[in-house]
Structures are given as structure tokens and as C-alpha cells.
Design an enzyme around this catalytic site. Structure first.
Site, PDB file in Angstrom:
ATOM      1  N   ARG A 232      45.597  51.205  57.875  1.00 36.78           N
ATOM      2  CA  ARG A 232      46.093  50.618  58.858  1.00 36.78           C
ATOM      3  C   ARG A 232      45.222  51.110  59.929  1.00 36.78           C
ATOM      4  NH1 ARG A 232      46.828  47.111  55.875  1.00 36.78           N
ATOM      5  NH2 ARG A 232      48.860  45.731  55.588  1.00 36.78           N
ATOM      6  N   GLU A 261      42.631  43.509  65.215  1.00 33.14           N
ATOM      7  CA  GLU A 261      41.425  42.866  64.674  1.00 33.14           C
ATOM      8  C   GLU A 261      41.837  41.462  64.690  1.00 33.14           C
ATOM      9  OE1 GLU A 261      42.908  43.997  60.477  1.00 33.14           O
ATOM     10  OE2 GLU A 261      42.394  46.190  61.159  1.00 33.14           O
ATOM     11  N   HIS A 280      38.059  44.595  57.358  1.00 29.89           N
ATOM     12  CA  HIS A 280      39.418  44.666  56.726  1.00 29.89           C
ATOM     13  C   HIS A 280      39.172  44.001  55.218  1.00 29.89           C
ATOM     14  CE1 HIS A 280      44.123  44.889  57.212  1.00 29.89           C
ATOM     15  NE2 HIS A 280      43.843  45.303  55.953  1.00 29.89           N
TER      16      HIS A 280
END
Ligand code: GLV
Length: 315
Positions: A232, A261, A280
Site C-alpha cells: 500500500r 491513486e 496498482h
């Protein structure tokens, strides 16, 4: 029939399967649903299936007066107020295991890419700048085999990274809350930072790991070392990482996750040639994303029926 709210379409046949068991209201777009959509729709639902972009906080939990289960289509659950949900008698489930290998593969891909300058080389060719024949000192990177891999966190993904490292004959050290029965040396955090050639972050995000890697910790790394993060974003204090990279205090970084993000085109990380960026993608294979759908849907159905889910988040 049970009523469930699903915040995103999922790959594979699992939403259709869910529709046989429950009345499903689903957000059909690729953008996350507006919060107001969730708040108004969750009111009469027995189950909620979310992804990691939906914040399930007290307000959402309070709005879901009939909720029995919150099933997240992710291994991480930092977007959910789990403690509050459990205090309200709502079960929280996630999708570990099925994404472990895909995530560890991506981590290793990032590690290799930044160490061997793969993305940089690709960019160089595409921009028409490969204009000299082979020469001995061209684009030298860092040897992966036989170097020291430091793993921060030793859960499922940490172990899968460790297994891959064995194939590269790496020396593996790790730090986590407690030692584990694994074929790697447990060290304190300072030793991990000081000795790793590649530091891989695999801890989950929680109040203890938030900004764990800040300036003071990052500057304990070797100037020749690389940071790899696919857990994360907020585990690493991004501003501090930018500072450390600007001061050449580490050799580079490979990042799949960020504090915000998607990152903006003005994010300073974009300017560093020695930083590899992916959006991601840890669990992003078709096979894994379908398996995650299966687990998320089965978790949801089982909880609605009062049975045990495949995975449950407990604090
Ligand atoms: C992805 O980041 C996940 O938590 O599954």
C-alpha cells in the site's frame, strides 16, 4: 431473497452466480461509484461487495442498517472500518491466497525491471536514443542473483517472494512483528534497512505501518539499494522517498502503489529514470481476478446464509 449491493463488475461468471442467490444491485461503470450512490443504495441491503477504492467507514456502515456482511474484492482491508463493522455484528471478508502468486510475480518483475534497467532501456530505444553499438559500460545495473533481499513483513506474499528469491540464490533477511518458521534470517528493522540490496515491502497498511518508511528510515538504506513496494502506498512516506531519491541516497525504486491513486502527471516520482512505476497491478491477471471474484462472491453468500466464509477478517 437476500439483497446485495455490488460496487463493480467482476471478471468471470461469479456475479451471475450471485444473482441466483440474491437480488443484486450493481454499479456498472469503471469509475468508482459516487459515495452518495453507496449511501443511498446500501440502506436496504443484507450484503455489500466492494473493491479497495470504496471507503467503507462508519457512515456507510451506519447507513447499511440490515448489513450482515461486507465482502471486499481484495486482500487489503484498510479501506474498511473493520472494528466498527464487527462491533455492529457485520462480518468482513477478503480474498487472500488466490492473489499471492500473482502479486509475488509482479514484485519480482518490478525488482528485476529496476535492477536491470529494463523499462529505462525500453524507453531509450523508443525515444530513438540507442545510437551506439554495445560497449562495456553501457547501462549497467545491479546484479540480482546472490544479492541480499530484505523483506518487510512475512505474510503470504512475503513467503511467496522468499520462494522466488531462492531461485535467484539470494540471501534473504526479513523483519516482521515476530519471527516466522521460514528459511530466511529474522533481523531488526535497522539491520534490514542497512543490509538489503533490495528492500521489498509486503506489510499491510494499518496505523502502525502508516509512513513506516519515512526519511529517517529510508536514509538507513544503502546508497546502492532499491526499494520495491506493491503493498500500500502510505506505508512509504512518498514526499520523503522523493527527497531520498533526489539526494541519491538510494539507487532507485519500483512502485506499484502510491499515497494517492491514480497519481497525477505532476507527481515528482515520474521524473526519476531510476524509478519504475506500475498502476496498482499486483493481482492483475485474468486468472487471479476471476478467482478473487469467486472467493468474494462465495464469502458473501456464505455469510448471508449464516455459514462460514472462505476467509474472514478478524482483529
Ligand atoms: C490489492 O491491492 C488488494 O488488496 O487485493
Amino acid at each position: 431473497m437476500y439483497r446485495v449491493l455490488v460496487t463493480r463488475k467482476l471478471p468471470g461468471p461469479w456475479i451471475d452466480h450471485l444473482k441466483k442467490e440474491a437480488e443484486v444491485e450493481i454499479w456498472e461503470e469503471r469509475d468508482p461509484p459516487p459515495r452518495s450512490w453507496i449511501l443511498s443504495r446500501v440502506k436496504d441491503k443484507d450484503g455489500l461487495l466492494v473493491t479497495l477504492t470504496e471507503k467503507v467507514d462508519r457512515e456507510v456502515i451506519d447507513a447499511g442498517k440490515n448489513l450482515k456482511v461486507i465482502s471486499t474484492y481484495s486482500v487489503g482491508f484498510d479501506h474498511i472500518d473493520v472494528k466498527y463493522a464487527i462491533s455492529k455484528g457485520i462480518r468482513v471478508t477478503n480474498t487472500p491466497d488466490v492473489l499471492t502468486d500473482a502479486t509475488a510475480d509482479l514484485i519480482f518483475g518490478l525488482l528485476l525491471a529496476v535492477a536491470r534497467r529494463i523499462v529505462e532501456g525500453d524507453r531509450l530505444i523508443r525515444s530513438g536514443q540507442w545510437n551506439l553499438p554495445w560497449y562495456p559500460e553501457f547501462m549497467l545495473g545491479k546484479e540480482v542473483s546472490h544479492s541480499t533481499l530484505g523483506i518487510l513483513g512475512m505474510g503470504r506474499i512475503g513467503r511467496a517472494v522468499l520462494n522466488r528469491a531462492k531461485g535467484f540464490n539470494m540471501r534473504v533477511i526479513y523483519h516482521s512483528r515476530r519471527p516466522h518458521d521460514v528459511d530466511a534470517e529474522f533481523v531488526d528493522l535497522d539491520t534490514l534497512l542497512a543490509e538489503s540490496d533490495f528492500l521489498v515491502v509486503t506489510v499491510d497498511l494499518n496505523p502502525e505501518t502508516y509512513h513506516m518508511l519515512d526519511y529517517s528510515r529510508l536514509t538507513k538504506m544503502k546508497s546502492t539499494a532499491y526499494l520495491i513496494n506493491a503493498s500500500r502506498g502510505p506505508v512509504v512516506k512518498e514526499d520523503d522517498l522523493v527527497k531520498v531519491l533526489s539526494e541519491s541516497k538510494i539507487a532507485g525504486a519500483a512502485l506499484d502503489v502510491f499515497e494517492r491513486e491514480p497519481i497525477g502527471s505532476d507527481n515528482p516520482l515520474i521524473k526519476f529514470p531510476n524509478v519504475v512505476l506500475t498502476p496498482h497491478l499486483g493481482s492483475a491477471t485474468r486468472e487471479t481476478r476471476e478467482r478473487m471474484a469467486e472467493v468474494a462472491v462465495k464469502n458473501l453468500i456464505n455469510c448471508l446464509k449464516g455459514e462460514s466464509p472462505l476467509y474472514e477478517v478478524r482483529l
